[in-house]
Design a protein around this motif. Structure first.
Motif, PDB file in Angstrom:
ATOM      1  N   VAL A   1      -1.599  -4.741  -1.306  1.00 55.87           N
ATOM      2  CA  VAL A   1      -2.806  -4.304  -2.014  1.00 55.87           C
ATOM      3  C   VAL A   1      -3.686  -5.484  -2.438  1.00 55.87           C
ATOM      4  O   VAL A   1      -4.914  -5.442  -2.259  1.00 55.87           O
ATOM      5  CB  VAL A   1      -2.404  -3.465  -3.257  1.00 55.87           C
TER       6      VAL A   1
ATOM      7  N   THR B   1      -9.569   0.643  -2.242  1.00 54.80           N
ATOM      8  CA  THR B   1      -8.704   1.078  -3.356  1.00 54.80           C
ATOM      9  C   THR B   1      -9.529   1.850  -4.389  1.00 54.80           C
ATOM     10  O   THR B   1      -9.119   2.921  -4.871  1.00 54.80           O
ATOM     11  CB  THR B   1      -8.038  -0.142  -4.032  1.00 54.80           C
TER      12      THR B   1
ATOM     13  N   VAL C   1      -4.019   4.294   3.509  1.00 57.79           N
ATOM     14  CA  VAL C   1      -3.385   3.031   3.903  1.00 57.79           C
ATOM     15  C   VAL C   1      -4.287   2.390   4.961  1.00 57.79           C
ATOM     16  O   VAL C   1      -4.611   3.015   5.974  1.00 57.79           O
ATOM     17  CB  VAL C   1      -1.962   3.270   4.454  1.00 57.79           C
TER      18      VAL C   1
ATOM     19  N   GLN D   1       0.855  -1.188   0.000  1.00 55.66           N
ATOM     20  CA  GLN D   1       0.000   0.000   0.000  1.00 55.66           C
ATOM     21  C   GLN D   1       0.897   1.247   0.000  1.00 55.66           C
ATOM     22  O   GLN D   1       2.121   1.126   0.053  1.00 55.66           O
ATOM     23  CB  GLN D   1      -0.928  -0.028   1.216  1.00 55.66           C
TER      24      GLN D   1
END
Ligand code: HEM
Length: 332
Positions: free
Chosen positions: A299, A38, A56, A5
């Motif tokens: 991620v 995201t 984050v 991230q």
């Protein structure tokens, strides 16, 4: 290594920190949100590219098993309270941490609002802190904060899990603590005395050649048995409220191994081995009011969080077998 991230980004001017606890029964709703963070960040951030909006997302130890099946990050555990002779680092609740940064508060505010909307009914916000960049990257004690952060390859190895935990390589362990400063006591010190507390010069931010053993810099300069520096990646932010006289530092540090940050904390609160210093002098002017440890998954994990093992996956289309048929034999 999984894609990290947005941990290794340059410091930005604004931040919002959200610490959240997940209600019993709120796990599915939270997992749905995690998979969308995201995309939500992209939706808000794409409109204001110059703001460099990042979010984050990190998960606490107790929440991990409620939210996900499969392996756990090897070093994930709850934050341990520290009780020194003079100062205490409390452990406080937190299942999720959202660390938002951008050049403007507007971008952070917009995304934080979306996150809170999506968490409604599933979780509670237990701490909401709005951080701001002060003059010349200074904290509210007036010292430049962040100078000795590792950069480049050193930042990667300080902050990101590597081959030692292959399932979670690219992740990070993050510790946050909110500190409140005793400004009247601090301002009563001469600049020279303040410099001895921190271990650097105030105006131009050079390290003092002659370090007091209990200076903040001396307490936090760690090396391993081979003499190699043990480092963390800090992204502290000032916060405050002039009406109530609250002047604070939101301490946040990412580490490949949480033991590095925890060793620093033990030295600061409990003193150094051999008691050359009883505690970090910065604590005489800074009181920790929160303390929580989280894991920041890479991620791909966040975008596709694995459901807990007891959740039976919904029936999906029959899998195709190697011959390209449905694998259910003849329909005649
Ligand atoms: C260095 C401020 C809490 C770890 C510094 C510096 C300042 C500062 C002004 C010197 C400049 C720099 O290199 O960044 C603060 C304030 C805190 C705080 C205001 C909260 C009241 C902590 C905590 C830790 C920590 C809790 C670790 C658990 C470090 C480290 C350095 C540092 C590793 C760099 C030391 C070096 O290698 O020179 N901090 N800090 N800080 N701080 Fe803190």
């Amino acid at each position: 290594m999984g894609e990290p991230q947005a941990i290794l980004v340059p410091l930005n001017r604004s931040a919002i920190f959200l610490v959240v606890t997940v209600h019993e029964g709120g796990e599915d709703g939270v997992r749905d949100l995690l998979a969308d963070v995201t995309g939500l960040t992209r939706s808000v951030g794409f409109r204001v590219p110059a703001d460099r909006l990042t979010c984050v997302t990190s998960i606490g130890s107790a929440a991990w098993d409620r939210l996900f099946g499969g392996p756990r990050p090897a070093a994930l555990h709850p934050f341990e309270e520290l009780r020194g002779d003079r100062h205490c680092a409390p452990a406080t609740p937190g299942d999720l941490l959202f660390h938002l940064t951008a050049a403007t508060t507007a971008a952070c505010f917009e995304l934080a609002g979306k996150l809170v909307e999506r968490l409604s009914g599933f979780a509670e916000i237990v701490d909401h802190t709005v951080g701001f960049g002060y003059f010349e990257q200074r904290d509210l004690l007036g010292f430049v904060d962040g100078t000795e952060n590792p950069t480049g390859a050193a930042a990667y190895s300080a902050a990101l899990v590597g081959a030692e935990d292959p399932d979670f390589a690219g992740g990070s362990y993050v510790i946050v603590q909110k500190y409140l400063h005793a400004m009247a006591d601090w301002r009563a010190l001469s600049v020279g005395e303040q410099e001895r507390v921190i271990g650097r010069t105030k105006l131009d931010d050079f390290e003092l050649a002659d370090q007091a053993p209990d200076s903040h810099v001396a307490m936090n300069s760690l090396t391993d048995a081979a003499g190699v520096a043990r480092q963390i990646l800090r992204a502290n932010m000032p916060f405050g409220d002039v009406a109530t006289g609250e002047y604070g530092t939101y301490y946040i540090a990412y580490a490949a191994d949480p033991d590095v940050t925890e060793t620093m904390l033990r030295r600061m609160f409990l003193g150094t081995d051999g008691a050359a210093a009883g505690h970090d002098r910065i604590l005489d002017f800074s009181t920790a009011v929160t303390g929580t440890l989280f894991f920041t998954p890479p991620v791909e994990f966040l975008d596709n969080p694995p459901p807990p093992a007891d959740v039976v996956p919904a029936p999906s289309a029959p899998a195709r077998v190697a011959d390209g048929s449905l694998g259910i034999g003849s329909l005649r």
